[in-house]
Write a protein that holds these residues in place. Structure first.
Motif, mmCIF file in Angstrom:
data_model
loop_
_atom_site.group_PDB
_atom_site.id
_atom_site.type_symbol
_atom_site.label_atom_id
_atom_site.label_comp_id
_atom_site.label_asym_id
_atom_site.label_seq_id
_atom_site.Cartn_x
_atom_site.Cartn_y
_atom_site.Cartn_z
ATOM 1 N N ASN A 75 0.797 -1.225 0.000
ATOM 2 C CA ASN A 75 0.000 0.000 0.000
ATOM 3 C C ASN A 75 0.828 1.272 0.000
ATOM 4 O O ASN A 75 0.413 2.269 -0.588
ATOM 5 C CB ASN A 75 -0.944 0.022 1.202
ATOM 6 N N TYR A 76 1.980 1.281 0.684
ATOM 7 C CA TYR A 76 2.699 2.528 0.881
ATOM 8 C C TYR A 76 4.066 2.579 0.210
ATOM 9 O O TYR A 76 4.554 3.658 -0.102
ATOM 10 C CB TYR A 76 2.862 2.810 2.372
ATOM 11 N N PHE A 77 4.717 1.466 0.030
ATOM 12 C CA PHE A 77 6.056 1.462 -0.550
ATOM 13 C C PHE A 77 6.089 0.707 -1.866
ATOM 14 O O PHE A 77 6.973 -0.094 -2.122
ATOM 15 C CB PHE A 77 7.061 0.847 0.432
ATOM 16 N N ASN A 78 5.139 0.964 -2.724
ATOM 17 C CA ASN A 78 5.076 0.253 -3.995
ATOM 18 C C ASN A 78 5.956 0.871 -5.065
ATOM 19 O O ASN A 78 6.052 0.340 -6.158
ATOM 20 C CB ASN A 78 3.629 0.155 -4.480
ATOM 21 N N SER A 79 6.608 1.984 -4.780
ATOM 22 C CA SER A 79 7.565 2.561 -5.716
ATOM 23 C C SER A 79 8.809 2.984 -4.942
ATOM 24 O O SER A 79 8.738 3.264 -3.738
ATOM 25 C CB SER A 79 6.957 3.767 -6.441
ATOM 26 N N PRO A 80 9.945 3.057 -5.602
ATOM 27 C CA PRO A 80 11.161 3.454 -4.886
ATOM 28 C C PRO A 80 11.111 4.906 -4.394
ATOM 29 O O PRO A 80 11.738 5.251 -3.403
ATOM 30 C CB PRO A 80 12.279 3.264 -5.901
ATOM 31 N N TRP A 81 10.343 5.747 -5.070
ATOM 32 C CA TRP A 81 10.257 7.148 -4.654
ATOM 33 C C TRP A 81 9.586 7.289 -3.286
ATOM 34 O O TRP A 81 9.947 8.170 -2.503
ATOM 35 C CB TRP A 81 9.521 7.978 -5.697
ATOM 36 N N SER A 82 8.615 6.469 -2.993
ATOM 37 C CA SER A 82 7.962 6.559 -1.686
ATOM 38 C C SER A 82 8.933 6.160 -0.578
ATOM 39 O O SER A 82 8.956 6.787 0.491
ATOM 40 C CB SER A 82 6.705 5.696 -1.657
ATOM 41 N N PHE A 83 9.740 5.152 -0.822
ATOM 42 C CA PHE A 83 10.734 4.744 0.172
ATOM 43 C C PHE A 83 11.778 5.846 0.375
ATOM 44 O O PHE A 83 12.150 6.164 1.500
ATOM 45 C CB PHE A 83 11.408 3.432 -0.260
#
Length: 113
Positions: A75-83
């Motif tokens: 839900n929250y870390f599905n892309s490297p940019w969010s991490f």
């Protein structure tokens, strides 16, 4: 195959991974075909490698922390940019706390001159 295909979502995952193509009907129909096909199949007394692996996977998925981790990643870390943005926010929070600490420390313990 019954262990792998229980729901239409399982069929969709296998189709998207190009493991097989669905030519005859939709995902729900394919899931029903596999569940009917394996209805009368009986397994051994637990020494079967597939059943052992299936049990290990179920035990792993039943742990609460693994479900929470999977939900968090999905839900929250599905892309490297969010991490990356979370890591930057944590670094900025730590720097803000350090700045606050040193400001208050200098006020309450002034250097003796």
């Amino acid at each position: 195959m019954e262990f792998l295909i229980n729901r239409p979502a399982d069929v969709k995952v296998l189709r998207d991974a190009k493991i097989f193509t669905v030519l005859m009907c939709d995902e729900r129909g394919v899931a029903q075909v596999f569940s009917r096909m394996c209805r009368e199949v009986w397994y051994s007394n637990g020494n079967d490698r597939l059943l052992v692996a299936y049990g290990k996977v179920n035990r792993y998925c039943d742990l609460r922390r693994n479900r929470w981790r999977a939900m968090l990643v999905r839900n929250y870390f599905n892309s490297p940019w969010s991490f990356i943005s979370v890591m930057v926010a944590v670094v900025l929070l730590i720097l803000t706390l350090l700045q606050t600490f040193y400001t208050m420390f200098g006020y309450y313990h002034p250097p003796s001159a």
